[in-house]
Design an enzyme around this catalytic site. Structure first.
Site, mmCIF file in Angstrom:
data_model
loop_
_atom_site.group_PDB
_atom_site.id
_atom_site.type_symbol
_atom_site.label_atom_id
_atom_site.label_comp_id
_atom_site.label_asym_id
_atom_site.label_seq_id
_atom_site.Cartn_x
_atom_site.Cartn_y
_atom_site.Cartn_z
ATOM 1 N N THR A 64 -0.444 7.115 11.135
ATOM 2 C CA THR A 64 -1.691 6.587 11.695
ATOM 3 C C THR A 64 -2.206 5.527 10.717
ATOM 4 O OG1 THR A 64 -2.867 8.295 10.500
ATOM 5 C CG2 THR A 64 -2.300 8.782 12.805
ATOM 6 N N ASN A 65 -3.474 5.124 10.804
ATOM 7 C CA ASN A 65 -4.035 4.143 9.866
ATOM 8 C C ASN A 65 -3.967 4.713 8.440
ATOM 9 O OD1 ASN A 65 -5.020 3.437 12.522
ATOM 10 N ND2 ASN A 65 -6.320 1.951 11.471
ATOM 11 N N ASP A 103 -13.983 -4.439 19.124
ATOM 12 C CA ASP A 103 -13.730 -3.047 18.718
ATOM 13 C C ASP A 103 -12.240 -2.745 18.742
ATOM 14 O OD1 ASP A 103 -16.654 -1.349 20.147
ATOM 15 O OD2 ASP A 103 -16.203 -2.011 18.096
ATOM 16 N N LYS A 132 -16.422 -5.591 1.573
ATOM 17 C CA LYS A 132 -17.709 -6.128 2.044
ATOM 18 C C LYS A 132 -18.886 -5.399 1.408
ATOM 19 C CE LYS A 132 -16.723 -6.244 6.631
ATOM 20 N NZ LYS A 132 -16.971 -6.580 8.076
ATOM 21 N N LEU A 182 0.835 -1.216 0.000
ATOM 22 C CA LEU A 182 0.000 0.000 0.000
ATOM 23 C C LEU A 182 0.865 1.259 0.000
ATOM 24 C CD1 LEU A 182 -2.738 1.561 0.583
ATOM 25 C CD2 LEU A 182 -2.250 1.148 3.005
ATOM 26 N N TYR A 198 2.951 -7.096 17.277
ATOM 27 C CA TYR A 198 3.396 -6.145 16.249
ATOM 28 C C TYR A 198 3.959 -4.881 16.893
ATOM 29 C CZ TYR A 198 2.419 -2.720 12.425
ATOM 30 O OH TYR A 198 2.470 -1.720 11.467
HETATM 31 P P1 NAP Z 1 1.492 -4.154 2.770
HETATM 32 O O1 NAP Z 1 0.572 -3.498 1.812
HETATM 33 O O2 NAP Z 1 1.045 -5.385 3.479
HETATM 34 O O3 NAP Z 1 2.884 -4.440 2.012
HETATM 35 C C1 NAP Z 1 3.899 -5.132 2.682
HETATM 36 C C2 NAP Z 1 5.134 -5.117 1.805
HETATM 37 O O4 NAP Z 1 6.190 -5.802 2.490
HETATM 38 C C3 NAP Z 1 4.937 -5.818 0.447
HETATM 39 O O5 NAP Z 1 5.702 -5.185 -0.531
HETATM 40 C C4 NAP Z 1 5.505 -7.220 0.741
HETATM 41 O O6 NAP Z 1 5.982 -7.864 -0.437
HETATM 42 C C5 NAP Z 1 6.668 -6.858 1.666
HETATM 43 N N1 NAP Z 1 7.032 -7.978 2.543
HETATM 44 C C6 NAP Z 1 6.250 -8.582 3.480
HETATM 45 N N2 NAP Z 1 6.934 -9.588 4.098
HETATM 46 C C7 NAP Z 1 8.168 -9.611 3.515
HETATM 47 C C8 NAP Z 1 9.326 -10.439 3.685
HETATM 48 N N3 NAP Z 1 9.342 -11.427 4.584
HETATM 49 N N4 NAP Z 1 10.406 -10.184 2.903
HETATM 50 C C9 NAP Z 1 10.384 -9.203 1.968
HETATM 51 N N5 NAP Z 1 9.331 -8.374 1.760
HETATM 52 C C10 NAP Z 1 8.230 -8.588 2.516
HETATM 53 O O7 NAP Z 1 1.945 -3.130 3.911
HETATM 54 P P2 NAP Z 1 1.721 -1.531 4.003
HETATM 55 O O8 NAP Z 1 0.356 -1.272 4.530
HETATM 56 O O9 NAP Z 1 2.178 -0.901 2.720
HETATM 57 O O10 NAP Z 1 2.757 -1.175 5.184
HETATM 58 C C11 NAP Z 1 4.008 -0.548 4.899
HETATM 59 C C12 NAP Z 1 4.612 -0.120 6.222
HETATM 60 O O11 NAP Z 1 3.708 0.801 6.870
HETATM 61 C C13 NAP Z 1 4.805 -1.287 7.208
HETATM 62 O O12 NAP Z 1 6.051 -1.163 7.867
HETATM 63 C C14 NAP Z 1 3.645 -1.126 8.197
HETATM 64 O O13 NAP Z 1 3.975 -1.633 9.458
HETATM 65 C C15 NAP Z 1 3.479 0.380 8.224
HETATM 66 N N6 NAP Z 1 2.124 0.855 8.630
HETATM 67 C C16 NAP Z 1 1.030 0.451 7.922
HETATM 68 C C17 NAP Z 1 -0.233 0.965 8.316
HETATM 69 C C18 NAP Z 1 -1.510 0.601 7.550
HETATM 70 O O14 NAP Z 1 -2.591 1.077 7.970
HETATM 71 N N7 NAP Z 1 -1.433 -0.163 6.467
HETATM 72 C C19 NAP Z 1 -0.329 1.875 9.384
HETATM 73 C C20 NAP Z 1 0.842 2.252 10.039
HETATM 74 C C21 NAP Z 1 2.077 1.747 9.648
HETATM 75 P P3 NAP Z 1 4.960 -8.764 -1.352
HETATM 76 O O15 NAP Z 1 4.183 -7.753 -2.174
HETATM 77 O O16 NAP Z 1 5.870 -9.599 -2.175
HETATM 78 O O17 NAP Z 1 4.092 -9.521 -0.405
HETATM 79 O O1 GFB Z 2 -8.134 -1.083 10.733
HETATM 80 P P1 GFB Z 2 -8.324 -2.062 11.850
HETATM 81 O O2 GFB Z 2 -8.321 -3.484 11.483
HETATM 82 O O3 GFB Z 2 -7.138 -1.821 12.892
HETATM 83 O O4 GFB Z 2 -9.737 -1.788 12.650
HETATM 84 P P2 GFB Z 2 -6.883 -1.020 14.227
HETATM 85 C C1 GFB Z 2 -10.137 -0.572 13.002
HETATM 86 C C2 GFB Z 2 -11.501 -0.630 13.672
HETATM 87 O O5 GFB Z 2 -12.484 -0.968 12.669
HETATM 88 C C3 GFB Z 2 -11.754 -1.620 14.822
HETATM 89 C C4 GFB Z 2 -13.432 -1.894 13.191
HETATM 90 O O6 GFB Z 2 -12.480 -0.943 15.826
HETATM 91 C C5 GFB Z 2 -12.641 -2.711 14.192
HETATM 92 O O7 GFB Z 2 -13.515 -3.300 15.134
HETATM 93 N N1 GFB Z 2 -13.992 -2.645 12.051
HETATM 94 C C6 GFB Z 2 -15.301 -2.627 11.671
HETATM 95 C C7 GFB Z 2 -13.313 -3.427 11.198
HETATM 96 N N2 GFB Z 2 -15.484 -3.404 10.584
HETATM 97 C C8 GFB Z 2 -14.269 -3.913 10.255
HETATM 98 C C9 GFB Z 2 -13.812 -4.776 9.210
HETATM 99 O O8 GFB Z 2 -14.558 -5.256 8.354
HETATM 100 N N3 GFB Z 2 -12.477 -5.076 9.178
HETATM 101 C C10 GFB Z 2 -11.582 -4.563 10.137
HETATM 102 N N4 GFB Z 2 -10.280 -4.880 10.035
HETATM 103 N N5 GFB Z 2 -11.981 -3.729 11.143
HETATM 104 C C11 GFB Z 2 -4.488 -1.914 13.678
HETATM 105 C C12 GFB Z 2 -3.387 -2.704 14.337
HETATM 106 O O9 GFB Z 2 -5.434 -1.617 14.643
HETATM 107 O O10 GFB Z 2 -3.983 -0.690 13.159
HETATM 108 C C13 GFB Z 2 -2.290 -2.973 13.333
HETATM 109 O O11 GFB Z 2 -3.917 -3.935 14.808
HETATM 110 C C14 GFB Z 2 -1.861 -1.724 12.564
HETATM 111 O O12 GFB Z 2 -1.181 -3.506 14.015
HETATM 112 C C15 GFB Z 2 -3.062 -0.911 12.129
HETATM 113 O O13 GFB Z 2 -1.098 -0.937 13.295
HETATM 114 C C16 GFB Z 2 -2.655 0.422 11.593
HETATM 115 O O14 GFB Z 2 -6.781 0.411 13.902
HETATM 116 O O15 GFB Z 2 -7.833 -1.410 15.302
#
Ligand code: NAP
Ligand code: GFB
Length: 346
Positions: A192-193, A298, A215, A34, A164
């Site tokens: 953040t998210n 939640d 969904k 992402l 994590y």
């Molecule tokens: P993502 O969409 O799940 O992408 C993960 C990436 O890491 C993909 O390119 C994947 O490669 C690669 N990867 C996973 N396991 C690996 C391994 N063992 N060796 C080599 N590459 C590997 O994650 P994202 O949401 O972009 O997250 C990027 C960063 O932002 C992460 O450090 C995450 O902790 C942080 N972050 C994310 C969120 C969020 O809401 N998404 C929020 C806060 C921080 P493949 O494509 O080959 O699988």
């Molecule tokens: O984004 P989310 O999975 O992660 O969920 P967190 C956020 C909120 O959405 C929670 C509600 O309160 C869930 O109960 N929710 C409602 C749902 N419907 C859905 C659904 O269909 N799918 C999901 N996934 N949630 C994560 C951390 O916490 O935040 C990770 O666990 C990471 O480690 C990520 O850091 C950024 O915001 O709760």
């Protein structure tokens, strides 16, 4: 994984703007996720606006097919091949609330291995700058709000993602220790998210926004209810992946401190899950019933982060509104459903 002539996908540029004619080879681990895709989209956008900027930068985007970063030898081979001067470290085992609750051990162990291998190689290969990625979910669950950069270690994280969270906290610790002991220019950002195109739309494994878009898409197709998990009351701040990407590129080029930096929309933009669900239903023109399954967790109620340090350093940055970001993401998902990540990989 995008492959161009057999090597990780590259974006070539030449520019006198930073450090004279020094060529920067900027390697992005997790470049196909992402945030990684967000960086590719941000660089494309920048190239359209200013084709002659940062021409000395060569960007290399990795995926797990380039090598498993949990494996020290494979990680070393990647560094030997790419010889990066700069690294943006995104690769991680990432998932939403329900995946984190189910696989705490794996989220801890895999992320500890990935981060240790990448940071040690950044030191060994004398990388000029490393920007690692943390998350606001690593903060203590019980702490005075808003969350600010110096509160990371003031207590235990929320139980739902402690595996994590502790693995990610170690990145902040290690960055500082490498800086102190080896003089490494390592820093970290705390988003953040995040949401946007190219997200993980797996209903079981992904985060709330991609999960709800998927969904709602199926509810429209099958003429069924649109089910939100939990009460819908928890609050979150959401940053669009391209905005975050632009801020991470700016951090790499212009932020010179080993102190972590929160990258987030303002506190006032905190919004409830229920409101987000209704915004998604509206954006997808869903006419059916929206129901809340309160048997589902939640998770953490809220994790409000202050972006005052960021806006102090980068006051002109304009964030994409959630409404606009959701509309773009929904359109992308509907047009790319067959190619999008919709399966859980657990
Ligand atoms: P993502 O969409 O799940 O992408 C993960 C990436 O890491 C993909 O390119 C994947 O490669 C690669 N990867 C996973 N396991 C690996 C391994 N063992 N060796 C080599 N590459 C590997 O994650 P994202 O949401 O972009 O997250 C990027 C960063 O932002 C992460 O450090 C995450 O902790 C942080 N972050 C994310 C969120 C969020 O809401 N998404 C929020 C806060 C921080 P493949 O494509 O080959 O699988
Ligand atoms: O984004 P989310 O999975 O992660 O969920 P967190 C956020 C909120 O959405 C929670 C509600 O309160 C869930 O109960 N929710 C409602 C749902 N419907 C859905 C659904 O269909 N799918 C999901 N996934 N949630 C994560 C951390 O916490 O935040 C990770 O666990 C990471 O480690 C990520 O850091 C950024 O915001 O709760």
């Amino acid at each position: 994984m995008e492959e161009t002539n057999g090597s990780p996908s590259k974006m070539m540029k030449k520019d006198e703007e930073i450090n004279g004619n020094d060529k920067h080879i900027i390697m992005v681990t997790g470049g196909t996720g992402l945030v990684g895709k967000g960086i590719q989209m941000a660089l494309e956008k920048e190239k359209k606006i200013n084709p002659n900027s940062h021409l000395n930068e060569e960007w290399v985007f990795l995926s797990s097919k380039d090598g498993d970063l949990r494996n020290a030898q494979e990680t070393k081979k990647i560094f030997e091949r790419v010889k990066p001067t700069h690294v943006i470290h995104l690769a991680a085992r990432v998932g939403g609330l329900f995946a984190n609750m189910k696989y705490k051990v794996e989220f801890f162990r895999e992320n500890v291995m990935i981060n240790d291998n990448v940071m040690e190689c950044c030191k060994d290969f004398k990388v000029k700058k490393l920007v690692s990625c943390l998350s606001t979910c690593i903060y203590p669950d019980k702490v005075e709000y808003p969350l600010t950069e110096e509160k990371i270690h003031l207590g235990a994280p929320h139980t739902s993602n402690e595996g994590y969270a502790y693995a990610k906290r170690l990145v902040e610790v290690l960055s500082r220790l490498y800086s102190e002991e080896y003089g490494c220019n390592f820093t970290s950002v705390i988003p953040t998210n995040i949401y946007g195109c190219h997200d993980n739309f797996s209903i079981d494994g992904g985060h709330v926004i991609p999960g709800l878009i998927h969904k709602c898409y199926l509810a429209k197709q099958n003429n069924t209810n649109f089910t939100i998990w939990g009460s819908g009351k928890p609050l979150r701040q959401f940053i669009y992946n391209v905005d975050l990407a632009e801020l991470m590129i700016w951090t790499l080029r212009s932020y010179n401190s080993s102190e972590p930096l929160i990258l987030s929309v303002a506190e006032e933009d905190e919004i409830s899950i229920g409101e987000v669900a209704h915004m998604i239903a509206e954006s997808m023109e869903f006419k059916g019933e929206v129901i809340f399954d309160t048997t589902k967790s939640d998770g953490q109620f809220r994790k409000p982060a202050s972006n005052k340090k960021l806006t102090g350093l980068h006051p002109e940055f304009k964030f994409t509104s959630l409404k606009e970001g959701l509309a773009t993401t929904v359109k992308w998902f509907e047009e790319n459903y067959s190619k999008a990540r919709t399966q859980s990989h657990d």
